[in-house]
Design a protein around this motif. Structure first.
Motif, PDB file in Angstrom:
ATOM      1  N   TYR A  15       4.367 -29.641 -12.557  1.00 17.64           N
ATOM      2  CA  TYR A  15       4.601 -28.847 -11.340  1.00 17.64           C
ATOM      3  C   TYR A  15       5.921 -29.245 -10.674  1.00 17.64           C
ATOM      4  O   TYR A  15       5.945 -29.627  -9.499  1.00 17.64           O
ATOM      5  CB  TYR A  15       3.452 -29.047 -10.348  1.00 17.64           C
ATOM      6  CG  TYR A  15       2.104 -28.590 -10.842  1.00 17.64           C
ATOM      7  CD1 TYR A  15       1.657 -27.294 -10.616  1.00 17.64           C
ATOM      8  CD2 TYR A  15       1.266 -29.465 -11.536  1.00 17.64           C
ATOM      9  CE1 TYR A  15       0.400 -26.874 -11.051  1.00 17.64           C
ATOM     10  CE2 TYR A  15       0.021 -29.058 -11.990  1.00 17.64           C
ATOM     11  CZ  TYR A  15      -0.403 -27.766 -11.753  1.00 17.64           C
ATOM     12  OH  TYR A  15      -1.630 -27.345 -12.194  1.00 17.64           O
ATOM     13  N   TYR A  21       4.151 -34.295 -11.562  1.00 18.81           N
ATOM     14  CA  TYR A  21       5.518 -33.759 -11.456  1.00 18.81           C
ATOM     15  C   TYR A  21       5.936 -33.062 -12.759  1.00 18.81           C
ATOM     16  O   TYR A  21       6.621 -32.038 -12.726  1.00 18.81           O
ATOM     17  CB  TYR A  21       6.484 -34.906 -11.147  1.00 18.81           C
ATOM     18  CG  TYR A  21       7.837 -34.473 -10.635  1.00 18.81           C
ATOM     19  CD1 TYR A  21       8.737 -33.799 -11.456  1.00 18.81           C
ATOM     20  CD2 TYR A  21       8.218 -34.751  -9.331  1.00 18.81           C
ATOM     21  CE1 TYR A  21       9.975 -33.403 -10.985  1.00 18.81           C
ATOM     22  CE2 TYR A  21       9.463 -34.363  -8.853  1.00 18.81           C
ATOM     23  CZ  TYR A  21      10.332 -33.690  -9.680  1.00 18.81           C
ATOM     24  OH  TYR A  21      11.556 -33.299  -9.203  1.00 18.81           O
ATOM     25  N   VAL A  30       8.444 -27.455  -9.581  1.00 15.33           N
ATOM     26  CA  VAL A  30       8.824 -26.597  -8.448  1.00 15.33           C
ATOM     27  C   VAL A  30       8.028 -26.987  -7.205  1.00 15.33           C
ATOM     28  O   VAL A  30       8.572 -27.069  -6.098  1.00 15.33           O
ATOM     29  CB  VAL A  30       8.591 -25.112  -8.795  1.00 15.33           C
ATOM     30  CG1 VAL A  30       8.893 -24.243  -7.573  1.00 15.33           C
ATOM     31  CG2 VAL A  30       9.466 -24.695  -9.966  1.00 15.33           C
ATOM     32  N   LEU A  31       6.740 -27.217  -7.389  1.00 13.38           N
ATOM     33  CA  LEU A  31       5.890 -27.608  -6.260  1.00 13.38           C
ATOM     34  C   LEU A  31       6.382 -28.919  -5.652  1.00 13.38           C
ATOM     35  O   LEU A  31       6.443 -29.058  -4.417  1.00 13.38           O
ATOM     36  CB  LEU A  31       4.445 -27.769  -6.740  1.00 13.38           C
ATOM     37  CG  LEU A  31       3.404 -28.155  -5.680  1.00 13.38           C
ATOM     38  CD1 LEU A  31       3.294 -27.069  -4.626  1.00 13.38           C
ATOM     39  CD2 LEU A  31       2.043 -28.407  -6.345  1.00 13.38           C
ATOM     40  N   TRP A  32       6.749 -29.867  -6.481  1.00 13.45           N
ATOM     41  CA  TRP A  32       7.260 -31.142  -5.987  1.00 13.45           C
ATOM     42  C   TRP A  32       8.614 -30.971  -5.305  1.00 13.45           C
ATOM     43  O   TRP A  32       8.822 -31.473  -4.197  1.00 13.45           O
ATOM     44  CB  TRP A  32       7.372 -32.153  -7.138  1.00 13.45           C
ATOM     45  CG  TRP A  32       6.079 -32.845  -7.431  1.00 13.45           C
ATOM     46  CD1 TRP A  32       5.038 -32.372  -8.177  1.00 13.45           C
ATOM     47  CD2 TRP A  32       5.667 -34.126  -6.958  1.00 13.45           C
ATOM     48  NE1 TRP A  32       4.000 -33.272  -8.205  1.00 13.45           N
ATOM     49  CE2 TRP A  32       4.358 -34.369  -7.470  1.00 13.45           C
ATOM     50  CE3 TRP A  32       6.257 -35.104  -6.170  1.00 13.45           C
ATOM     51  CZ2 TRP A  32       3.655 -35.550  -7.210  1.00 13.45           C
ATOM     52  CZ3 TRP A  32       5.559 -36.281  -5.911  1.00 13.45           C
ATOM     53  CH2 TRP A  32       4.271 -36.491  -6.417  1.00 13.45           C
ATOM     54  N   ASN A  33       9.521 -30.280  -5.955  1.00 17.15           N
ATOM     55  CA  ASN A  33      10.886 -30.152  -5.406  1.00 17.15           C
ATOM     56  C   ASN A  33      10.937 -29.329  -4.133  1.00 17.15           C
ATOM     57  O   ASN A  33      11.718 -29.626  -3.223  1.00 17.15           O
ATOM     58  CB  ASN A  33      11.809 -29.523  -6.453  1.00 17.15           C
ATOM     59  CG  ASN A  33      12.045 -30.450  -7.632  1.00 17.15           C
ATOM     60  OD1 ASN A  33      12.011 -31.663  -7.491  1.00 17.15           O
ATOM     61  ND2 ASN A  33      12.273 -29.874  -8.810  1.00 17.15           N
ATOM     62  N   ASP A  34      10.099 -28.307  -4.039  1.00 16.75           N
ATOM     63  CA  ASP A  34      10.165 -27.398  -2.886  1.00 16.75           C
ATOM     64  C   ASP A  34       9.268 -27.819  -1.724  1.00 16.75           C
ATOM     65  O   ASP A  34       9.557 -27.472  -0.569  1.00 16.75           O
ATOM     66  CB  ASP A  34       9.790 -25.974  -3.316  1.00 16.75           C
ATOM     67  CG  ASP A  34      10.839 -25.345  -4.227  1.00 16.75           C
ATOM     68  OD1 ASP A  34      11.929 -25.945  -4.360  1.00 16.75           O
ATOM     69  OD2 ASP A  34      10.563 -24.279  -4.814  1.00 16.75           O
ATOM     70  N   TYR A  35       8.192 -28.547  -2.019  1.00 14.67           N
ATOM     71  CA  TYR A  35       7.233 -28.839  -0.957  1.00 14.67           C
ATOM     72  C   TYR A  35       6.922 -30.341  -0.812  1.00 14.67           C
ATOM     73  O   TYR A  35       7.057 -30.903   0.273  1.00 14.67           O
ATOM     74  CB  TYR A  35       5.921 -28.065  -1.194  1.00 14.67           C
ATOM     75  CG  TYR A  35       6.106 -26.575  -1.162  1.00 14.67           C
ATOM     76  CD1 TYR A  35       6.198 -25.885   0.047  1.00 14.67           C
ATOM     77  CD2 TYR A  35       6.191 -25.847  -2.350  1.00 14.67           C
ATOM     78  CE1 TYR A  35       6.376 -24.508   0.089  1.00 14.67           C
ATOM     79  CE2 TYR A  35       6.364 -24.459  -2.333  1.00 14.67           C
ATOM     80  CZ  TYR A  35       6.455 -23.807  -1.103  1.00 14.67           C
ATOM     81  OH  TYR A  35       6.636 -22.455  -1.070  1.00 14.67           O
ATOM     82  N   ALA A  41       9.744 -32.631   0.563  1.00  9.02           N
ATOM     83  CA  ALA A  41       9.975 -32.429   1.997  1.00  9.02           C
ATOM     84  C   ALA A  41       8.875 -33.093   2.822  1.00  9.02           C
ATOM     85  O   ALA A  41       9.148 -33.730   3.850  1.00  9.02           O
ATOM     86  CB  ALA A  41      10.043 -30.937   2.307  1.00  9.02           C
TER      87      ALA A  41
END
Length: 351
Positions: free
Chosen positions: A123, A120, A125-130, A133
């Protein structure tokens, strides 16, 4: 931190701390070591980790993102532990099947693999956006299949609450409590007004203390961990007669016995009871197991066909009535009639 936030922090942290304590109790200190204890302790541990991280991150945004990664990753285990807790209790399973072990291993590998390859901290953005979810989707999916697994139990709680056993109420409360916790966390994730993830922490604390009160109130708690703890207890004669008639009626009307893949679970679903309750009824009230019960219908149908139709081969008759092999048919026929299908056919012709 103002007074209001201090109160929220206190109750959230207190719930998480007590969650760890109760988890240890289910792991090590219950008198009887049911498999449900293990999964309930694991479920509480995963929830407590999630709540702990939520509380500290919510009130201190300066904490390392690694802590947030740990909290989110623990959510991947909440659903599987809840599902196996319910399944072990409903079906009275006391030994972890290999498939369960492999299933859980996959999630542990995913947690550590993804955490190592895509931390995290590096990355976000990768965690928050994908990833977040996907984590909530996985959590909801397990909540859904857990509800499906325990649908008969939940239906009974809603329609006949006063007739439910303490164990049924206990299992139902744990499922509904997890559903509420998920709901508040999801609404917080979706940024619904007046709701945040800390609301999920408070709901966890409330449900945890409700569970505590049940354990402390009861002098005996062993009966909470299995939905049908007594294997020798027979049903009420009147109820047993009604259930026996219902079973025979549905077997004949739908010709369920002709399905070679008919399972205990399939039949229990048809009459709206758990598979364990059906198995217990067959053994204690009818004196036979599921296979013998179904084969009786198949053999009766085979006898009728053998007598009334001399153009069909014995093997084809066996397949028609639900057996999946010639040898199984012949062995079951001999067991239930005392003679072979061929001898029965010859005797029928001579008569």
């Amino acid at each position: 931190m103002n007074i209001g936030k201090e109160i929220l922090f206190f109750f959230g942290a207190l719930g998480a701390f007590n969650g760890f304590i109760l988890s240890a109790y289910f792991f090590f200190f219950t008198r009887k070591k049911y498999l449900t204890n293990l999964f309930l302790g694991s479920l509480l541990l995963a929830l407590s980790i999630r709540v702990t991280v939520t509380v500290f991150v919510y009130f201190n945004n300066a904490l390392l993102k690694t802590y947030l990664q740990i909290g989110l990753s623990s959510c991947l285990l909440i659903g599987p532990f809840l599902y196996y807790f319910l399944k072990a209790g409903i079906h009275s399973i006391n030994k972890i099947p290999k498939t369960w072990k492999y299933h859980l291993m996959i999630w542990f590998i995913a947690i550590f693999g993804i955490g190592f390859l895509f931390p995290y901290q590096n990355y976000p953005v990768l965690w928050n956006d994908y990833f977040v979810a996907l984590i909530f989707l996985q959590w909801f999916s397990y909540l859904f299949i857990s509800g499906f697994e325990s649908r008969i139990l939940l239906q009974k709680m809603i329609q006949h609450y006063n007739n439910t056993t303490p164990a049924e109420k206990w299992f139902g409360m744990i499922y509904l409590g997890n559903a509420i916790i998920f709901l508040f966390y999801f609404l917080g994730f979706a940024r619904v007004s007046f709701i945040s993830c800390v609301t999920g922490c408070l709901s966890f604390t409330f449900i945890l203390y409700l569970a505590f009160s049940i354990l402390l109130y009861r002098k005996k708690t062993d009966d909470l961990f299995l939905l049908n703890i007594s294997k020798d207890k027979k049903s009420d004669p009147k109820e047993a007669s009604i259930l026996a008639e219902k079973l025979e009626k549905i077997m004949l009307e739908k010709s369920l016995y002709k399905n070679p893949n008919l399972s205990l679970q399939d039949l229990s679903n048809e009459i709206n009871i758990s598979s364990h309750q059906l198995s217990q009824f067959l053994n204690n009230n009818l004196g036979k197991n599921f296979t013998s019960f179904v084969n009786e219908f198949r053999i009766k149908e085979a006898c009728k066909t053998i007598v009334s139709n001399d153009k069909l081969t014995l093997e084809s008759i066996g397949y028609d009535v639900g057996f999946n092999s010639k040898s199984t048919f012949f062995a079951a026929f001999k067991k239930h009639t005392g003679t072979t299908p061929l001898n029965f056919q010859i005797q029928g012709f001579q008569a």
